[in-house]
Design a protein around this motif. Structure first.
Motif, PDB file in Angstrom:
ATOM      1  N   UNK A 181       0.843  -1.197   0.000  1.00 43.84           N
ATOM      2  CA  UNK A 181       0.000   0.000   0.000  1.00 43.84           C
ATOM      3  C   UNK A 181       0.875   1.242   0.000  1.00 43.84           C
ATOM      4  N   UNK A 182       1.870   1.265   0.884  1.00 41.91           N
ATOM      5  CA  UNK A 182       2.781   2.399   0.994  1.00 41.91           C
ATOM      6  C   UNK A 182       3.531   2.631  -0.312  1.00 41.91           C
ATOM      7  N   UNK A 183       4.035   1.571  -0.917  1.00 40.98           N
ATOM      8  CA  UNK A 183       4.766   1.703  -2.182  1.00 40.98           C
ATOM      9  C   UNK A 183       3.850   2.210  -3.296  1.00 40.98           C
ATOM     10  N   UNK A 184       2.631   1.663  -3.360  1.00 40.91           N
ATOM     11  CA  UNK A 184       1.676   2.120  -4.383  1.00 40.91           C
ATOM     12  C   UNK A 184       1.398   3.603  -4.181  1.00 40.91           C
ATOM     13  N   UNK A 185       1.130   3.999  -2.956  1.00 41.60           N
ATOM     14  CA  UNK A 185       0.789   5.393  -2.668  1.00 41.60           C
ATOM     15  C   UNK A 185       1.948   6.327  -3.006  1.00 41.60           C
ATOM     16  N   UNK A 186       3.165   5.913  -2.675  1.00 41.29           N
ATOM     17  CA  UNK A 186       4.319   6.763  -2.967  1.00 41.29           C
ATOM     18  C   UNK A 186       4.490   6.977  -4.468  1.00 41.29           C
ATOM     19  N   UNK A 187       4.020   6.037  -5.264  1.00 40.65           N
ATOM     20  CA  UNK A 187       4.124   6.175  -6.717  1.00 40.65           C
ATOM     21  C   UNK A 187       2.915   6.872  -7.335  1.00 40.65           C
ATOM     22  N   UNK A 188       1.714   6.592  -6.847  1.00 36.14           N
ATOM     23  CA  UNK A 188       0.486   7.076  -7.484  1.00 36.14           C
ATOM     24  C   UNK A 188      -0.368   7.969  -6.586  1.00 36.14           C
ATOM     25  N   UNK A 189       0.048   8.155  -5.359  1.00 37.82           N
ATOM     26  CA  UNK A 189      -0.798   8.812  -4.378  1.00 37.82           C
ATOM     27  C   UNK A 189      -1.046  10.281  -4.602  1.00 37.82           C
ATOM     28  N   UNK A 190      -1.747  10.827  -3.656  1.00 42.39           N
ATOM     29  CA  UNK A 190      -2.279  12.174  -3.794  1.00 42.39           C
ATOM     30  C   UNK A 190      -2.090  12.979  -2.522  1.00 42.39           C
TER      31      UNK A 190
END
Length: 158
Positions: free
Chosen positions: A45-54
């Motif tokens: 989740x953290x890795x996804x957010x760091x790449x695509x997050x807002x």
């Protein structure tokens, strides 16, 4: 994934903020799990957010919000081990032409991040659209997508 982002958009249009926020905060986990199913939930989740997050949130902060909201129904993240600065989040609905989004509120020992719920949820959907584009040729992700929940409308309505 479109059925999920469409559901977020519908909830926003209906001003069903809790539904929109619940599903929007779940979407990064769904995407990350499709791509990296063997990685631990918090890590992916953290890795996804760091790449695509807002909302200028770091992945660990977003994960803390996800955990406290989805598991406890709260907004107070200071007890979450992934969180280090904020004490809580403050979500607001739209206010006409006035936008108060990603505003840091400091009141004594409390530090809250104010987010406009519709913009926040739409931003997460934008991250999902980017993720879809980035993984469109990944055969493993395509195969795992087939296993996502589909709700069948048995009423015959379109």
């Amino acid at each position: 994934m479109k059925r999920f982002t469409d559901a977020v958009k519908t909830a926003i249009a209906q001003r069903n903020w809790y539904c929109a926020l619940t599903l929007a905060l779940t979407l990064p986990e769904i995407c990350a799990n499709l791509e990296f199913p063997k990685t631990k939930s918090g890590e992916r989740y953290t890795a996804w957010w760091d790449k695509y997050g807002v909302a200028s949130l770091q992945g660990g902060v977003a994960y803390a919000l996800r955990c406290v909201y989805l598991h406890e129904g709260g907004d107070h993240v200071s007890e979450q081990k992934a969180q280090k600065v904020l004490t809580n989040f403050m979500f607001t609905g739209p206010r006409g032409n006035m936008i108060v989004h990603t505003h840091l509120y400091i009141g004594g020992p409390k530090v809250a991040l104010q987010l406009q719920v519709d913009l926040f949820c739409n931003d997460i959907c934008k991250g999902v659209y980017k993720w879809i584009e980035d993984t469109k040729d990944d055969v493993d992700v395509k195969e795992r997508l087939k296993g996502l929940l589909t709700i069948k409308d048995v009423t015959g309505r379109p």
